[in-house]
Motif scaffolding. Structure first.
Motif, PDB file in Angstrom:
ATOM      1  N   UNK A 126      23.755 -17.324  24.853  1.00 23.43           N
ATOM      2  CA  UNK A 126      23.949 -18.805  24.678  1.00 23.43           C
ATOM      3  C   UNK A 126      24.856 -19.481  25.928  1.00 23.43           C
ATOM      4  N   UNK A 127      24.902 -20.760  25.980  1.00 25.23           N
ATOM      5  CA  UNK A 127      25.910 -21.272  26.856  1.00 25.23           C
ATOM      6  C   UNK A 127      26.669 -22.445  26.073  1.00 25.23           C
ATOM      7  N   UNK A 128      27.847 -22.642  26.326  1.00 25.80           N
ATOM      8  CA  UNK A 128      28.860 -23.515  25.498  1.00 25.80           C
ATOM      9  C   UNK A 128      29.151 -24.640  26.328  1.00 25.80           C
ATOM     10  N   UNK A 129      28.929 -25.815  25.918  1.00 30.38           N
ATOM     11  CA  UNK A 129      29.424 -27.092  26.425  1.00 30.38           C
ATOM     12  C   UNK A 129      30.308 -27.698  25.666  1.00 30.38           C
ATOM     13  N   UNK A 130      31.664 -27.390  25.778  1.00 26.55           N
ATOM     14  CA  UNK A 130      32.772 -27.764  24.992  1.00 26.55           C
ATOM     15  C   UNK A 130      32.741 -29.452  24.916  1.00 26.55           C
ATOM     16  N   UNK A 131      33.329 -30.015  23.852  1.00 24.84           N
ATOM     17  CA  UNK A 131      33.458 -31.397  23.385  1.00 24.84           C
ATOM     18  C   UNK A 131      34.211 -32.176  24.532  1.00 24.84           C
ATOM     19  N   UNK A 132      33.727 -33.299  25.008  1.00 20.45           N
ATOM     20  CA  UNK A 132      34.132 -33.807  26.167  1.00 20.45           C
ATOM     21  C   UNK A 132      34.112 -35.402  25.533  1.00 20.45           C
ATOM     22  N   UNK A 133      35.120 -35.871  24.665  1.00 18.39           N
ATOM     23  CA  UNK A 133      35.111 -37.407  24.401  1.00 18.39           C
ATOM     24  C   UNK A 133      35.238 -38.300  25.289  1.00 18.39           C
ATOM     25  N   UNK A 134      34.556 -39.475  25.138  1.00 23.41           N
ATOM     26  CA  UNK A 134      34.538 -40.493  25.942  1.00 23.41           C
ATOM     27  C   UNK A 134      36.124 -41.381  25.971  1.00 23.41           C
ATOM     28  N   UNK A 135      36.653 -41.203  25.078  1.00 22.34           N
ATOM     29  CA  UNK A 135      37.830 -41.634  24.689  1.00 22.34           C
ATOM     30  C   UNK A 135      38.914 -40.849  24.094  1.00 22.34           C
ATOM     31  N   UNK A 136      40.357 -41.269  24.174  1.00 23.34           N
ATOM     32  CA  UNK A 136      41.228 -40.258  23.625  1.00 23.34           C
ATOM     33  C   UNK A 136      40.992 -40.386  21.924  1.00 23.34           C
ATOM     34  N   UNK A 137      40.655 -41.319  21.468  1.00 27.66           N
ATOM     35  CA  UNK A 137      40.643 -41.512  19.974  1.00 27.66           C
ATOM     36  C   UNK A 137      39.230 -40.955  19.333  1.00 27.66           C
ATOM     37  N   UNK A 138      38.380 -40.743  20.129  1.00 26.83           N
ATOM     38  CA  UNK A 138      37.104 -40.309  19.748  1.00 26.83           C
ATOM     39  C   UNK A 138      37.410 -38.843  19.040  1.00 26.83           C
ATOM     40  N   UNK A 139      36.599 -38.719  17.798  1.00 24.51           N
ATOM     41  CA  UNK A 139      36.572 -37.182  17.210  1.00 24.51           C
ATOM     42  C   UNK A 139      35.073 -36.781  17.170  1.00 24.51           C
ATOM     43  N   UNK A 140      35.325 -35.444  17.338  1.00 26.04           N
ATOM     44  CA  UNK A 140      34.153 -34.558  17.339  1.00 26.04           C
ATOM     45  C   UNK A 140      33.310 -34.546  16.103  1.00 26.04           C
ATOM     46  N   UNK A 141      31.835 -34.740  16.043  1.00 24.87           N
ATOM     47  CA  UNK A 141      31.028 -34.589  15.091  1.00 24.87           C
ATOM     48  C   UNK A 141      30.915 -33.352  14.378  1.00 24.87           C
ATOM     49  N   UNK A 156      25.034 -34.263  27.530  1.00 20.79           N
ATOM     50  CA  UNK A 156      25.012 -35.592  26.995  1.00 20.79           C
ATOM     51  C   UNK A 156      25.666 -35.339  25.781  1.00 20.79           C
ATOM     52  N   UNK A 157      25.250 -34.460  24.965  1.00 22.92           N
ATOM     53  CA  UNK A 157      25.723 -34.496  23.360  1.00 22.92           C
ATOM     54  C   UNK A 157      27.153 -33.970  23.390  1.00 22.92           C
ATOM     55  N   UNK A 158      27.557 -33.401  24.545  1.00 25.88           N
ATOM     56  CA  UNK A 158      28.791 -32.883  24.503  1.00 25.88           C
ATOM     57  C   UNK A 158      29.781 -34.134  24.243  1.00 25.88           C
ATOM     58  N   UNK A 159      29.474 -35.361  24.652  1.00 28.80           N
ATOM     59  CA  UNK A 159      30.287 -36.532  24.246  1.00 28.80           C
ATOM     60  C   UNK A 159      30.489 -36.753  22.646  1.00 28.80           C
ATOM     61  N   UNK A 160      29.753 -35.897  21.868  1.00 25.33           N
ATOM     62  CA  UNK A 160      29.773 -36.004  20.451  1.00 25.33           C
ATOM     63  C   UNK A 160      30.442 -34.899  19.692  1.00 25.33           C
ATOM     64  N   UNK A 161      30.330 -33.712  20.547  1.00 25.91           N
ATOM     65  CA  UNK A 161      30.934 -32.466  19.825  1.00 25.91           C
ATOM     66  C   UNK A 161      30.585 -31.212  21.001  1.00 25.91           C
ATOM     67  N   UNK A 162      31.016 -30.115  20.435  1.00 22.93           N
ATOM     68  CA  UNK A 162      30.898 -28.826  21.406  1.00 22.93           C
ATOM     69  C   UNK A 162      29.221 -28.515  21.073  1.00 22.93           C
ATOM     70  N   UNK A 163      28.732 -28.202  22.053  1.00 25.20           N
ATOM     71  CA  UNK A 163      27.173 -28.004  22.207  1.00 25.20           C
ATOM     72  C   UNK A 163      26.861 -26.550  22.593  1.00 25.20           C
ATOM     73  N   UNK A 164      26.070 -25.813  21.458  1.00 22.08           N
ATOM     74  CA  UNK A 164      25.704 -24.246  22.177  1.00 22.08           C
ATOM     75  C   UNK A 164      24.281 -24.408  22.297  1.00 22.08           C
ATOM     76  N   UNK A 165      23.876 -24.219  23.677  1.00 21.45           N
ATOM     77  CA  UNK A 165      22.329 -23.954  23.742  1.00 21.45           C
ATOM     78  C   UNK A 165      22.149 -22.375  23.594  1.00 21.45           C
ATOM     79  N   UNK A 166      21.199 -22.086  22.781  1.00 20.09           N
ATOM     80  CA  UNK A 166      20.846 -20.654  22.598  1.00 20.09           C
ATOM     81  C   UNK A 166      19.455 -20.375  22.958  1.00 20.09           C
ATOM     82  N   UNK A 167      19.361 -19.050  23.709  1.00 16.72           N
ATOM     83  CA  UNK A 167      18.423 -18.361  24.109  1.00 16.72           C
ATOM     84  C   UNK A 167      17.844 -17.635  22.733  1.00 16.72           C
TER      85      UNK A 167
END
Length: 264
Positions: free
Chosen positions: A5-20, A42-53
């Motif tokens: 897999x590859x992990x894309x850590x959560x990257x919020x657009x602002x300091x106050x944004x919480x991960x889904x 793109x989705x890492x703006x909403x939470x950490x993303x795992x793309x799985x093989x």
């Protein structure tokens, strides 16, 4: 099975944004995590993303057996190993079947489910051209262009050939090999038949993203999913086919942004 897999850590657009929460992306047949880099970022703006093989694809192990049930079990092991709680699953095609099977057999586990252009029913294994285009010996080939020329004898569709070639690897020796377990997948021709348990249903928040011109999703399928999913949103991208995450990326990401903003 331990999946790559590859992990894309959560990257919020602002300091106050919480991960889904954590998001897991499951690719389709002949695909890999490499097909989902743009969507994952793109989705890492909403939470950490795992793309799985998934098994027999990408950098994950090969196995003689290949079924939706086994891939769902692989996913369960992945979720437990990474201590993921209430993930959001996004599955395309074969990955969508795995995601739905997991949801049906693990009620209440998912925070949300996103299914791209596939319905919870049986499908034929209609991939003879793809299999043939990857089954000739690669010894002696010194360039991707030469391999593509040979593949075109079996598979005229340039888009699909380029998609398959994302799983073509050049070794340090200069030789090429398929990361895909081509023979194993060829032997798993009933992988999309009689997949789901009887009387299945889901209360999970579910988004279906459908290509308006896709051969994989019919009007009857709309009725099927409306009966099956009680908490359902359907979004159709007109003119879109099976690979709307690539061919209609702007509209696709806009829909994801709008719908993910509603998930709590």
């Amino acid at each position: 099975m331990k999946l790559s897999y590859k992990l894309y850590p959560f990257q919020p657009n602002s300091e106050n944004e919480k991960s889904l929460g954590d998001i897991i992306i499951l690719h389709g047949l002949f695909g890999s995590s490499k097909n989902w880099v743009t969507v994952a970022k793109f989705l890492s703006n909403f939470g950490s993303v795992y793309t799985v093989d998934q098994r027999n694809h990408g950098n994950s192990p090969h196995a003689a057996e290949h079924s939706i049930r086994l891939m769902s079990e692989d996913l369960e092991e992945f979720i437990l190993d990474h201590q993921i709680k209430n993930p959001i699953l996004l599955g395309h095609s074969m990955g969508g079947l795995v995601a739905m099977y997991f949801d049906f057999t693990h009620p209440g586990v998912l925070n949300a489910l996103v299914v791209q252009d596939i319905a919870p029913r049986s499908y034929p294994f209609a991939y003879d051209q793809e299999i043939q285009s990857m089954s000739f010996p690669l010894e002696g080939f010194t360039s991707r262009a030469d391999i593509d020329t040979e593949m075109a004898k079996f598979l005229p569709d340039t888009f699909i050939r380029q998609f398959l070639q994302m799983s073509l690897e050049r070794l340090d020796s200069g030789e090429y090999r398929w990361k895909l377990n081509v023979e194993g997948l060829n032997q798993a021709r009933r992988v999309f038949e009689d997949t789901f348990p009887e009387n299945y249903s889901s209360n999970t928040k579910t988004l279906f993203l459908v290509g308006g011109s896709s051969d994989y999703f019919t009007k009857d399928d709309l009725g099927l999913i409306q009966k099956t999913f009680s908490n359902l949103v359907i979004k159709i991208i007109p003119e879109g086919g099976h690979y709307i995450h690539f061919t209609h990326q702007k509209e696709y990401l806009q829909i994801l942004s709008e719908e993910f903003s509603l998930i709590s």
